[in-house]
Motif scaffolding. Structure first.
Motif, PDB file in Angstrom:
ATOM      1  N   THR A  10       1.584 -24.871  25.389  1.00 21.06           N
ATOM      2  CA  THR A  10       0.648 -23.773  25.633  1.00 21.06           C
ATOM      3  C   THR A  10       0.875 -22.643  24.638  1.00 21.06           C
ATOM      4  O   THR A  10      -0.071 -22.110  24.051  1.00 21.06           O
ATOM      5  N   LYS A  13      -0.330 -23.607  21.215  1.00 22.67           N
ATOM      6  CA  LYS A  13      -1.792 -23.547  21.164  1.00 22.67           C
ATOM      7  C   LYS A  13      -2.250 -22.093  20.997  1.00 22.67           C
ATOM      8  O   LYS A  13      -3.097 -21.797  20.156  1.00 22.67           O
ATOM      9  N   LEU A  23      -2.062 -30.829  20.902  1.00 22.78           N
ATOM     10  CA  LEU A  23      -3.229 -30.401  21.684  1.00 22.78           C
ATOM     11  C   LEU A  23      -3.720 -31.524  22.595  1.00 22.78           C
ATOM     12  O   LEU A  23      -4.103 -31.272  23.742  1.00 22.78           O
ATOM     13  N   LEU A  24      -3.687 -32.749  22.101  1.00 23.25           N
ATOM     14  CA  LEU A  24      -4.079 -33.893  22.926  1.00 23.25           C
ATOM     15  C   LEU A  24      -3.106 -34.095  24.085  1.00 23.25           C
ATOM     16  O   LEU A  24      -3.516 -34.409  25.206  1.00 23.25           O
ATOM     17  N   GLU A  27      -3.824 -31.401  26.633  1.00 20.20           N
ATOM     18  CA  GLU A  27      -5.054 -31.744  27.352  1.00 20.20           C
ATOM     19  C   GLU A  27      -4.790 -32.827  28.403  1.00 20.20           C
ATOM     20  O   GLU A  27      -5.282 -32.752  29.527  1.00 20.20           O
ATOM     21  N   SER A  28      -3.985 -33.815  28.043  1.00 23.18           N
ATOM     22  CA  SER A  28      -3.642 -34.890  28.976  1.00 23.18           C
ATOM     23  C   SER A  28      -2.861 -34.356  30.181  1.00 23.18           C
ATOM     24  O   SER A  28      -3.117 -34.734  31.326  1.00 23.18           O
ATOM     25  N   VAL A  30      -2.913 -31.320  31.369  1.00 24.69           N
ATOM     26  CA  VAL A  30      -3.805 -30.474  32.172  1.00 24.69           C
ATOM     27  C   VAL A  30      -4.744 -31.325  33.016  1.00 24.69           C
ATOM     28  O   VAL A  30      -5.005 -31.002  34.171  1.00 24.69           O
ATOM     29  N   LYS A  31      -5.223 -32.428  32.452  1.00 23.80           N
ATOM     30  CA  LYS A  31      -6.137 -33.296  33.193  1.00 23.80           C
ATOM     31  C   LYS A  31      -5.450 -34.002  34.348  1.00 23.80           C
ATOM     32  O   LYS A  31      -6.076 -34.285  35.366  1.00 23.80           O
ATOM     33  N   ALA A  37      -3.314 -27.113  34.873  1.00 21.17           N
ATOM     34  CA  ALA A  37      -4.577 -26.556  34.401  1.00 21.17           C
ATOM     35  C   ALA A  37      -4.677 -25.088  34.795  1.00 21.17           C
ATOM     36  O   ALA A  37      -5.069 -24.244  33.982  1.00 21.17           O
ATOM     37  N   ASN A  41      -4.820 -22.144  31.983  1.00 22.19           N
ATOM     38  CA  ASN A  41      -5.995 -21.275  31.996  1.00 22.19           C
ATOM     39  C   ASN A  41      -5.619 -19.818  32.245  1.00 22.19           C
ATOM     40  O   ASN A  41      -6.155 -18.914  31.591  1.00 22.19           O
ATOM     41  N   THR A  44      -3.783 -18.475  29.124  1.00 26.61           N
ATOM     42  CA  THR A  44      -4.753 -18.348  28.029  1.00 26.61           C
ATOM     43  C   THR A  44      -5.654 -17.143  28.247  1.00 26.61           C
ATOM     44  O   THR A  44      -5.892 -16.364  27.317  1.00 26.61           O
TER      45      THR A  44
END
Length: 75
Positions: A10, A13, A23-24, A27-28, A30-31, A37, A41, A44
Motif C-alpha cells: 500500500t 503504491k 500492484l497486481l 489487487e489480489s 484486496v479482492k 480492501a 481504501n 488511500t
C-alpha cells in the motif's frame, strides 16, 4: 506477515514506487479479503485528501513506515 505485506504494498503504491507485479499482488489481496480492501481504501483516501494542516507530513510518515518495514528482516 500478511499485514506487513499489505502495508508495504500500500505504501509503495501511494508513493509511486510499486511495480506492476506488486500492484497486481495488492489487487489480489484486496479482492480476497474485505478487511484489506477497507484498509487500503481508508489509507488511500487519507493520503490523497488535501489537509490544510499537512505540511508534507504525510509523505514523511509513509517514508518512515516504509523504512521501518524494509529494515526489518522478513519472517
Amino acid at each position: 506477515m500478511h499485514q506487513k505485506q499489505l502495508l508495504n504494498l500500500t505504501i509503495k503504491k501511494l508513493i509511486g514506487e510499486a511495480t506492476t507485479d506488486e500492484l497486481l499482488t495488492l489487487e489480489s489481496l484486496v479482492k480476497s479479503h474485505k478487511a484489506d480492501a477497507f484498509f487500503v481504501n481508508t489509507i488511500t483516501d487519507w493520503f490523497n485528501t488535501d489537509n490544510e494542516t499537512d505540511d508534507g507530513q504525510n509523505e514523511l510518515l509513509f517514508k518512515r513506515v516504509k523504512d521501518k518495514i524494509t529494515d526489518e528482516p522478513l519472517k
